[in-house]
Design an enzyme around this catalytic site. Structure first.
Site, PDB file in Angstrom:
ATOM      1  N   HIS A  34      22.382  70.165 -28.858  1.00 23.86           N
ATOM      2  CA  HIS A  34      23.551  70.777 -29.497  1.00 23.86           C
ATOM      3  C   HIS A  34      23.468  70.717 -31.014  1.00 23.86           C
ATOM      4  O   HIS A  34      23.491  69.636 -31.602  1.00 23.86           O
ATOM      5  CB  HIS A  34      24.821  70.053 -29.043  1.00 23.86           C
ATOM      6  CG  HIS A  34      26.071  70.836 -29.252  1.00 23.86           C
ATOM      7  ND1 HIS A  34      26.620  71.645 -28.286  1.00 23.86           N
ATOM      8  CD2 HIS A  34      26.891  70.941 -30.320  1.00 23.86           C
ATOM      9  CE1 HIS A  34      27.733  72.204 -28.747  1.00 23.86           C
ATOM     10  NE2 HIS A  34      27.912  71.795 -29.992  1.00 23.86           N
ATOM     11  N   ASP A  36      25.299  73.023 -34.319  1.00 18.81           N
ATOM     12  CA  ASP A  36      26.273  74.066 -34.639  1.00 18.81           C
ATOM     13  C   ASP A  36      25.953  74.831 -35.913  1.00 18.81           C
ATOM     14  O   ASP A  36      26.853  75.427 -36.524  1.00 18.81           O
ATOM     15  CB  ASP A  36      27.674  73.453 -34.761  1.00 18.81           C
ATOM     16  CG  ASP A  36      28.354  73.274 -33.415  1.00 18.81           C
ATOM     17  OD1 ASP A  36      28.655  74.295 -32.770  1.00 18.81           O
ATOM     18  OD2 ASP A  36      28.572  72.121 -33.009  1.00 18.81           O
ATOM     19  N   GLU A 149      29.366  77.507 -26.210  1.00 18.88           N
ATOM     20  CA  GLU A 149      30.258  76.346 -26.179  1.00 18.88           C
ATOM     21  C   GLU A 149      31.689  76.781 -25.928  1.00 18.88           C
ATOM     22  O   GLU A 149      32.400  77.197 -26.835  1.00 18.88           O
ATOM     23  CB  GLU A 149      30.170  75.565 -27.489  1.00 18.88           C
ATOM     24  CG  GLU A 149      30.949  74.257 -27.424  1.00 18.88           C
ATOM     25  CD  GLU A 149      30.813  73.411 -28.674  1.00 18.88           C
ATOM     26  OE1 GLU A 149      31.011  72.188 -28.585  1.00 18.88           O
ATOM     27  OE2 GLU A 149      30.513  73.976 -29.743  1.00 18.88           O
ATOM     28  N   HIS A 176      36.168  74.115 -24.232  1.00 19.67           N
ATOM     29  CA  HIS A 176      36.040  73.443 -25.527  1.00 19.67           C
ATOM     30  C   HIS A 176      37.292  72.600 -25.693  1.00 19.67           C
ATOM     31  O   HIS A 176      37.666  71.860 -24.776  1.00 19.67           O
ATOM     32  CB  HIS A 176      35.820  74.443 -26.675  1.00 19.67           C
ATOM     33  CG  HIS A 176      35.437  73.759 -27.951  1.00 19.67           C
ATOM     34  ND1 HIS A 176      36.296  73.640 -29.019  1.00 19.67           N
ATOM     35  CD2 HIS A 176      34.305  73.108 -28.307  1.00 19.67           C
ATOM     36  CE1 HIS A 176      35.702  72.952 -29.984  1.00 19.67           C
ATOM     37  NE2 HIS A 176      34.498  72.621 -29.580  1.00 19.67           N
ATOM     38  N   HIS A 219      33.185  68.181 -23.291  1.00 20.53           N
ATOM     39  CA  HIS A 219      34.499  68.752 -23.626  1.00 20.53           C
ATOM     40  C   HIS A 219      35.442  68.901 -22.439  1.00 20.53           C
ATOM     41  O   HIS A 219      36.618  69.216 -22.647  1.00 20.53           O
ATOM     42  CB  HIS A 219      34.382  70.111 -24.331  1.00 20.53           C
ATOM     43  CG  HIS A 219      34.003  70.018 -25.768  1.00 20.53           C
ATOM     44  ND1 HIS A 219      34.865  69.561 -26.737  1.00 20.53           N
ATOM     45  CD2 HIS A 219      32.847  70.323 -26.407  1.00 20.53           C
ATOM     46  CE1 HIS A 219      34.268  69.594 -27.916  1.00 20.53           C
ATOM     47  NE2 HIS A 219      33.029  70.033 -27.743  1.00 20.53           N
ATOM     48  N   HIS A 240      26.397  67.174 -25.411  1.00 13.51           N
ATOM     49  CA  HIS A 240      26.662  66.319 -26.571  1.00 13.51           C
ATOM     50  C   HIS A 240      27.850  65.411 -26.281  1.00 13.51           C
ATOM     51  O   HIS A 240      28.958  65.640 -26.731  1.00 13.51           O
ATOM     52  CB  HIS A 240      26.874  67.143 -27.843  1.00 13.51           C
ATOM     53  CG  HIS A 240      27.996  68.144 -27.815  1.00 13.51           C
ATOM     54  ND1 HIS A 240      28.150  69.080 -26.837  1.00 13.51           N
ATOM     55  CD2 HIS A 240      29.021  68.354 -28.684  1.00 13.51           C
ATOM     56  CE1 HIS A 240      29.221  69.819 -27.079  1.00 13.51           C
ATOM     57  NE2 HIS A 240      29.782  69.387 -28.195  1.00 13.51           N
ATOM     58  N   ASP A 310      24.800  66.874 -32.155  1.00 16.66           N
ATOM     59  CA  ASP A 310      25.988  67.553 -32.682  1.00 16.66           C
ATOM     60  C   ASP A 310      25.941  67.734 -34.194  1.00 16.66           C
ATOM     61  O   ASP A 310      26.983  67.830 -34.851  1.00 16.66           O
ATOM     62  CB  ASP A 310      27.266  66.816 -32.280  1.00 16.66           C
ATOM     63  CG  ASP A 310      28.500  67.726 -32.216  1.00 16.66           C
ATOM     64  OD1 ASP A 310      28.345  68.956 -32.388  1.00 16.66           O
ATOM     65  OD2 ASP A 310      29.602  67.212 -31.990  1.00 16.66           O
TER      66      ASP A 310
END
Length: 375
Positions: A34, A36, A149, A176, A219, A240, A310
């Site tokens: 993961h 972003d 995600e 999420h 999540h 993650h 992350d």
């Protein structure tokens, strides 16, 4: 002069790092679940790749440096220093666009990941399979995979889920930070369940199994974690997340679920984010991340743990893991702390071996579905 235990350990790690910096990561791929960066591209450039120089070390950049962008930790020189061999780049859109234009915005994020991989094709290889990952590693490129995600991106439509797969997405996080109409997110654990995993949610899981798409349970609520594992005929994973028993945050995985992960043959990719590894984020350190990794091994076994840091998705990383260059230091620390547990072979499992096995089993389930359709 007498050395205390902490200083002695630091000296050992320094000596180890100066000579090896986790040579196992030269022998086996480090796969991170993961990152972003694509969302930072959206926030900072509106997906204009001309405004992001991936080839430059951006540590002190006036836009991308961590002094100016609290969630910016990634560029090619630091990925190379971190020995990253494969990275899931995340197509994430905010929960505020659920029921609005979540799908269109998700496709835009998949588009920027593909354009990014193409622009830097001398270093990156757009990957959709285990074979792609191993081939990229052999050629010295970073395998670049796409993860979606948040189940809100599929707009509760199985046809959209199938199209996301066709666009290259190889995992979807079921939620999420918001519920979908068919699954609860982790924050309901602070109150009470709303949906749990509905019949349609179980259908989503099974369709992902059929497609060969990894079911990501980061999540989701504690109940949904367990219900999705029960619904899946393939191994699941957490892209993650860390260990709840070490840091009781609802984003982390409780021991009861870790035991189910072991039975399911899945994998938990450990999150580095300061707030998820230590109740006092200002005190978070590389040692905290090691504690989460070791706890998951204690409960679920050595075959159930991986790395999903992350980076670029949070505003604070622990001391010692400040950016994507620092992975080797974590591997060196684990081996310095407990060489009998963290043999080279076990470090290779942590780095990517466990994830590759899970992904291969997901691909195998997909093949079994396809074969049965034509019998």
């Amino acid at each position: 002069m007498k050395l205390d235990a902490g200083l002695f350990l630091i000296l050992c790690i320094t000596l180890l790092s100066s000579t090896t910096r986790s040579h196992v990561l030269d022998e086996a791929p480090l796969i991170d679940g993961h990152n972003d960066l694509p969302y930072n591209l959206y926030k900072l450039t509106e997906n204009n790749l001309d405004k992001y120089n991936f080839e430059k070390n951006l540590t002190n950049d006036p836009v991308w440096g961590s002094k100016y962008c609290k969630s910016c930790f990634t560029d090619l020189p630091r990925l190379r220093a971190g020995k990253v061999a494969a990275q899931f780049w995340v197509a994430y859109v905010d929960c505020k666009v659920q029921y609005k234009d979540a799908l269109a915005k998700t496709i835009e994020q998949i588009d920027v990941i593909k354009r990014f991989a193409k622009r830097y094709q001398n270093y990156l290889h757009l990957a959709t399979s285990t074979a792609d990952i191993t081939n990229a590693f052999a050629s010295g490129k970073i395998a670049s995979l796409i993860g979606v995600e948040g189940g809100h991106s599929m707009d509760s439509r199985l046809g959209v889920l199938r199209m996301l797969y066709d666009l290259g997405a190889r995992y979807m996080t079921l939620t999420h930070a918001c519920n979908t109409p068919w699954a609860d997110n982790s924050y309901v654990d602070d109150s009470k369940p709303v949906h749990n995993l509905t019949a349609f949610g179980r259908l989503v899981v099974r369709e992902m199994n059929r497609l060969g798409m990894l079911v990501d349970l980061s999540h989701v609520s504690h109940n949904v974690m367990n219900q999705a594992i029960d619904a899946s005929v393939a191994p699941i994973f957490f892209s993650h997340s860390s260990a709840y028993a070490v840091r009781n945050h609802n984003r982390n995985v409780q021991d009861s679920t870790l035991r189910k992960v072991k039975e399911n043959r899945g994998v938990v990719m450990v999150n580095f984010a300061s707030n998820f590894v230590n109740s006092d984020p200002l005190q978070a350190s590389i040692e905290d991340v090691a504690k989460h990794i070791n706890h998951i091994v204690n409960v679920a076994g050595i075959n159930s743990v991986g790395i999903g840091a992350d980076y670029d998705g949070v505003s604070s990383m622990p001391k010692g893991l400040e950016d994507v260059s620092k992975y080797p230091d974590l591997f060196d620390l684990l081996q310095a702390q407990n060489a009998s547990r963290w043999t080279n072979e076990n470090l290779k499992l942590l780095a990517g071996g466990n994830f590759l096995r899970v992904f291969q089993e997901v691909e195998n389930v997909c093949s079994e579905y396809t074969t049965s359709m034509f019998k």
